[in-house]
Design a protein around this motif. Structure first.
Motif, PDB file in Angstrom:
ATOM      1  N   LYS A   1       0.838  -1.211   0.000  1.00  0.00           N
ATOM      2  CA  LYS A   1       0.000   0.000   0.000  1.00  0.00           C
ATOM      3  C   LYS A   1       0.868   1.254   0.000  1.00  0.00           C
ATOM      4  CE  LYS A   1      -4.125  -1.921   2.190  1.00  0.00           C
ATOM      5  NZ  LYS A   1      -5.005  -1.887   3.370  1.00  0.00           N
TER       6      LYS A   1
ATOM      7  N   ARG B   1       2.220   1.784  -3.500  1.00  0.00           N
ATOM      8  CA  ARG B   1       1.175   2.325  -4.392  1.00  0.00           C
ATOM      9  C   ARG B   1       0.853   3.779  -4.026  1.00  0.00           C
ATOM     10  NH1 ARG B   1      -0.345  -2.789  -3.630  1.00  0.00           N
ATOM     11  NH2 ARG B   1      -1.966  -2.372  -2.093  1.00  0.00           N
ATOM     12  N   ALA B   2       0.826   4.076  -2.729  1.00  0.00           N
ATOM     13  CA  ALA B   2       0.542   5.446  -2.288  1.00  0.00           C
ATOM     14  C   ALA B   2       1.610   6.408  -2.805  1.00  0.00           C
ATOM     15  CB  ALA B   2       0.458   5.509  -0.760  1.00  0.00           C
ATOM     16  N   GLU B   3       2.867   5.968  -2.803  1.00  0.00           N
ATOM     17  CA  GLU B   3       3.930   6.824  -3.339  1.00  0.00           C
ATOM     18  C   GLU B   3       3.683   7.125  -4.809  1.00  0.00           C
ATOM     19  OE1 GLU B   3       8.511   6.929  -4.797  1.00  0.00           O
ATOM     20  OE2 GLU B   3       7.744   5.061  -3.947  1.00  0.00           O
TER      21      GLU B   3
ATOM     22  N   HIS C   1       0.941   7.337  -6.389  1.00  0.00           N
ATOM     23  CA  HIS C   1      -0.234   8.179  -6.610  1.00  0.00           C
ATOM     24  C   HIS C   1      -0.188   9.473  -5.801  1.00  0.00           C
ATOM     25  CE1 HIS C   1      -1.717   4.920  -8.949  1.00  0.00           C
ATOM     26  NE2 HIS C   1      -1.830   4.111  -7.925  1.00  0.00           N
TER      27      HIS C   1
ATOM     28  N   GLY D   1      -0.003   9.837  -2.541  1.00  0.00           N
ATOM     29  CA  GLY D   1      -0.783   9.775  -1.312  1.00  0.00           C
ATOM     30  C   GLY D   1       0.025   9.356  -0.096  1.00  0.00           C
ATOM     31  N   ILE D   2       1.314   9.629  -0.090  1.00  0.00           N
ATOM     32  CA  ILE D   2       2.160   9.269   1.038  1.00  0.00           C
ATOM     33  C   ILE D   2       2.743  10.549   1.627  1.00  0.00           C
ATOM     34  CG2 ILE D   2       4.235   8.918  -0.360  1.00  0.00           C
ATOM     35  CD1 ILE D   2       4.914   6.524   1.503  1.00  0.00           C
TER      36      ILE D   2
END
Length: 154
Positions: free
Chosen positions: A62, A65-67, A69, A71-72
């Motif tokens: 997760k 994937r967050a990186e 998009h 979102g991290i």
């Protein structure tokens, strides 16, 4: 030292740092993202990184994937970097020099003011030449920079 002089000094110092750094080679994030690219280059599995972060392997996926998009958080990226024995380097890199950005904005602000004045003078049949108008914009732009008032458009 005046605030505008301090800002000019800060711009010059930051511009020097940006010129000295080899940022082009790292500006483009790897297709898989930095976390995964570094993890795989280190031959570290998601499970190993998960143990080091004290999270589940699913959580590492997760994070990766967050990186990708956006979102991290920076704090979490720093934590992941440390778990991989890396250092997070965070920077906002200008598209051109900071000095050029300020001057371009000052010119845009001065041009906006000049357009209003030129229209008014035209209506009064007192139009000025393009060369005169360009020179006036340039003088006004430098004055805006000197005053530190480049971002306040009319």
């Amino acid at each position: 030292m005046q605030p505008s002089e301090r800002a000019a000094q800060a711009r010059r110092e930051l511009d020097r740092k940006f010129r000295a750094a080899d940022l082009e080679s790292i500006q483009a994030r790897p297709h898989s993202g930095w976390i995964r690219a570094i993890r795989e280059a280190l031959m570290m599995s998601q499970a190993v990184l998960a143990r080091r972060l004290e999270v589940s392997p699913i959580a590492v996926g997760k994070l990766e994937r967050a990186e990708l998009h956006g979102g991290i958080t920076i704090g979490k990226l720093a934590e992941v970097a440390a778990a991989m024995q890396c250092t997070l380097v965070y920077a906002i890199v200008p598209d051109s020099t900071l000095e050029q950005t300020v001057l371009n904005q000052a010119r845009a602000t001065a041009a906006e003011t000049s357009r209003y004045t030129a229209r008014t003078m035209e209506l009064e049949d007192q139009a000025v030449s393009d060369d005169y108008q360009r020179e006036a914009i340039e003088r006004a732009a430098h004055e805006l920079v000197r005053r530190g008032d480049v971002w306040n458009t009319p």
